[in-house]
Design a protein around this motif. Structure first.
Motif, PDB file in Angstrom:
ATOM      1  N   ASP A  24       0.803  -1.214   0.000  1.00  0.00           N
ATOM      2  CA  ASP A  24       0.000   0.000   0.000  1.00  0.00           C
ATOM      3  C   ASP A  24       0.841   1.271   0.000  1.00  0.00           C
ATOM      4  O   ASP A  24       0.372   2.334  -0.427  1.00  0.00           O
ATOM      5  CB  ASP A  24      -0.958   0.005   1.192  1.00  0.00           C
ATOM      6  CG  ASP A  24      -2.133  -0.952   0.989  1.00  0.00           C
ATOM      7  OD1 ASP A  24      -2.362  -1.375  -0.154  1.00  0.00           O
ATOM      8  OD2 ASP A  24      -2.819  -1.278   1.984  1.00  0.00           O
ATOM      9  N   ASN A  28      -1.171   3.181  -2.705  1.00  0.00           N
ATOM     10  CA  ASN A  28      -1.873   4.373  -2.235  1.00  0.00           C
ATOM     11  C   ASN A  28      -0.997   5.111  -1.229  1.00  0.00           C
ATOM     12  O   ASN A  28      -1.316   5.167  -0.036  1.00  0.00           O
ATOM     13  CB  ASN A  28      -3.215   3.975  -1.595  1.00  0.00           C
ATOM     14  CG  ASN A  28      -4.246   3.527  -2.617  1.00  0.00           C
ATOM     15  OD1 ASN A  28      -4.618   4.272  -3.518  1.00  0.00           O
ATOM     16  ND2 ASN A  28      -4.709   2.287  -2.479  1.00  0.00           N
ATOM     17  N   TRP A  31      -1.592   6.956   2.597  1.00  0.00           N
ATOM     18  CA  TRP A  31      -2.813   6.533   3.274  1.00  0.00           C
ATOM     19  C   TRP A  31      -2.553   5.701   4.517  1.00  0.00           C
ATOM     20  O   TRP A  31      -3.458   5.516   5.341  1.00  0.00           O
ATOM     21  CB  TRP A  31      -3.728   5.799   2.312  1.00  0.00           C
ATOM     22  CG  TRP A  31      -4.465   6.790   1.485  1.00  0.00           C
ATOM     23  CD1 TRP A  31      -4.052   7.333   0.303  1.00  0.00           C
ATOM     24  CD2 TRP A  31      -5.685   7.427   1.814  1.00  0.00           C
ATOM     25  NE1 TRP A  31      -4.954   8.262  -0.142  1.00  0.00           N
ATOM     26  CE2 TRP A  31      -5.977   8.337   0.766  1.00  0.00           C
ATOM     27  CE3 TRP A  31      -6.566   7.325   2.871  1.00  0.00           C
ATOM     28  CZ2 TRP A  31      -7.109   9.138   0.776  1.00  0.00           C
ATOM     29  CZ3 TRP A  31      -7.703   8.110   2.868  1.00  0.00           C
ATOM     30  CH2 TRP A  31      -7.958   9.003   1.836  1.00  0.00           C
ATOM     31  N   TYR A  63      -6.884   7.995  -3.291  1.00  0.00           N
ATOM     32  CA  TYR A  63      -6.987   6.620  -2.798  1.00  0.00           C
ATOM     33  C   TYR A  63      -7.863   5.842  -3.769  1.00  0.00           C
ATOM     34  O   TYR A  63      -9.011   6.225  -4.035  1.00  0.00           O
ATOM     35  CB  TYR A  63      -7.606   6.574  -1.398  1.00  0.00           C
ATOM     36  CG  TYR A  63      -7.939   5.163  -0.951  1.00  0.00           C
ATOM     37  CD1 TYR A  63      -6.955   4.356  -0.390  1.00  0.00           C
ATOM     38  CD2 TYR A  63      -9.211   4.632  -1.137  1.00  0.00           C
ATOM     39  CE1 TYR A  63      -7.246   3.047  -0.019  1.00  0.00           C
ATOM     40  CE2 TYR A  63      -9.500   3.336  -0.771  1.00  0.00           C
ATOM     41  CZ  TYR A  63      -8.523   2.556  -0.205  1.00  0.00           C
ATOM     42  OH  TYR A  63      -8.813   1.249   0.140  1.00  0.00           O
ATOM     43  N   SER A  68      -5.603  -1.560  -3.858  1.00  0.00           N
ATOM     44  CA  SER A  68      -5.176  -1.782  -2.479  1.00  0.00           C
ATOM     45  C   SER A  68      -4.855  -3.250  -2.243  1.00  0.00           C
ATOM     46  O   SER A  68      -5.375  -4.150  -2.916  1.00  0.00           O
ATOM     47  CB  SER A  68      -6.272  -1.334  -1.503  1.00  0.00           C
ATOM     48  OG  SER A  68      -7.381  -2.213  -1.562  1.00  0.00           O
ATOM     49  N   SER A 316     -11.231   8.092  -2.836  1.00  0.00           N
ATOM     50  CA  SER A 316     -11.124   9.441  -2.286  1.00  0.00           C
ATOM     51  C   SER A 316     -11.762  10.478  -3.192  1.00  0.00           C
ATOM     52  O   SER A 316     -12.145  11.550  -2.736  1.00  0.00           O
ATOM     53  CB  SER A 316      -9.651   9.801  -2.069  1.00  0.00           C
ATOM     54  OG  SER A 316      -8.946   9.746  -3.301  1.00  0.00           O
TER      55      SER A 316
END
Length: 418
Positions: A24, A28, A31, A63, A68, A316
């Motif tokens: 992650d 992303n 985050w 995001y 993810s 997001s």
């Protein structure tokens, strides 16, 4: 595996070979400082709006739920996307000084199902000419026609890392004897890197709702031409007649009973569309456990009985509509649960857009606009590559022409902002 003298890449056969934090941090980045997001969608969006103390919507750290670790690993752990189902993990990881610097989600494919950018005709032509089209490499999120990053870098400005990943893909394809590499639903920056390495660009289009931050659904309707506005109001009224109500489920309320109901709807639709649904029941339990605050289930119910439902994932800056199904045929219920409710929720929660999946010109009349999507394709055989290149050039021209025509038929009043 070494792509160059200065870049070392590792091929992962499973997401379990890397930690969630390491994945992650590339997928992303930023985050990890706001996880866990909380127990419901409102808490998630509050975290999104405040990530890294950035106030402007345009400046928020993006995001994307589909790249993810939790989403992709649920696909593998459930058996939905594995070597047995024709999605053999070949994720590339570029080593950095303090962990992975970049990652690409990649699969070795033995078929072309579940990709939403169609190359069945290419496979047939190549094999009729005596070639072997499979295996091939697929850079994508399985079963998910949603645009997002594919060359995932910890430092978003690091194009050298993106170039190293691209070189690694070319080397991996050579090693497995693959005919081609297909990177689908690309962001513009990734597409440019891949095209610079010899990938052929391809274009298609979807229909998405773009929110210039309407005050509410009625404010959105006022932006439409009178005839379209009246049609949507009539649709909504008819869809929710006869005692049908809408139920929004997210966070802690996403229990197994909710997933049982939705899975019944999903399998009915999947069986009619594809012959066999791509996702199994365990997948929904896993994402429900791991991503409850990034999931929005919209049900239609009559009394105590759920009769239809739509699954959405929350990013997001977008609400992503994924699957829909029903056990009753109710006029306009599909439009209400999949499109109107999604738009209303996005407006209320100040999300810039709704992505409602592939295809569907019927979305145009409901306030969705045509949006060009991108993919990039590397074809190893030079003769076959020349033929595909010519085909894609003509296809891009056709897509651009159709896009222009559709833009002329958006339902908005003249002068409304896009």
């Amino acid at each position: 595996m070494t792509a160059s003298r200065d870049a070392r890449l590792t091929v992962l056969s499973s997401l379990t070979e890397i930690s969630r934090l390491e994945w992650d941090a590339c997928a992303n980045p930023g985050w990890d400082s706001v996880r866990p997001f909380g127990e419901d969608a409102a808490t998630f969006l509050k975290a999104a709006n405040g990530a890294a103390a950035l106030d402007s919507v345009s400046e928020r750290l993006p995001y994307n739920p589909f790249i993810s670790y939790d989403f992709l690993e649920a696909l593998e752990a459930s058996g939905s996307a594995t070597a047995r189902s024709g999605w053999r993990a070949r994720h590339l990881v570029l080593d950095g000084t303090d962990g992975p610097a970049a990652i690409v989600p990649c699969y070795e494919k033995t078929h072309s199902m579940g990709e939403y950018v169609f190359d069945h005709g290419w496979a047939d032509a190549y094999e009729r000419a005596g070639g072997r089209y499979y295996p091939k490499l697929q850079v994508s999120v399985p079963f998910t026609p949603a645009t997002g990053p594919r060359l995932l870098v910890r430092n978003r400005s690091d194009d050298d890392a993106r170039a190293a990943l691209t070189a690694g893909l070319l080397e991996l394809n050579r090693r497995i004897g693959g005919s081609s590499i297909h990177a689908t639903f690309l962001e513009e920056r990734d597409g440019a890197i891949l095209e610079g390495a010899g990938f052929l660009p391809r274009a298609d289009q979807q229909f998405q709702f773009e929110n210039p931050f309407y005050r509410d659904f009625e404010d959105f309707l006022e932006a439409l031409a009178s005839r379209k506005r009246k049609a949507i109001r009539r649709e909504r009224r008819d869809a929710l007649s006869d005692g049908i109500e809408v139920e929004i489920v997210t966070g802690k309320a996403l229990d197994e009973a909710a997933w049982d109901a939705f899975f019944e709807f999903y399998t009915d639709t999947g069986a009619r569309k594809w012959g066999r649904p791509y996702l199994n029941r365990r997948f929904f339990s896993l994402v429900g456990e791991r991503m409850a605050d990034r999931i929005l289930l919209i049900f239609a119910r009559r009394g105590n009985r759920r009769i239809a439902g739509a699954l959405n994932f929350i990013g997001s800056d977008a609400l992503y509509g994924r699957y829909w199904g029903t056990t009753e045929e109710v006029p306009f219920l599909h439009f209400e649960i999949c499109y109107h409710q999604a738009v209303e929720w996005a407006i209320a929660n100040r999300l810039p857009r709704v992505e409602a999946g592939a295809q569907g010109e019927h979305k145009l009349a409901r306030g969705y606009r045509p949006v060009i999507t991108r993919s990039a394709h590397y074809i190893a055989d030079p003769n076959f590559r020349a033929a595909i290149s010519d085909y894609l050039r003509r296809e891009r021209e056709a897509v651009a022409a159709e896009h222009e025509i559709l833009e002329d038929h958006v339902p908005f009043r003249a002068g409304e902002p896009s």
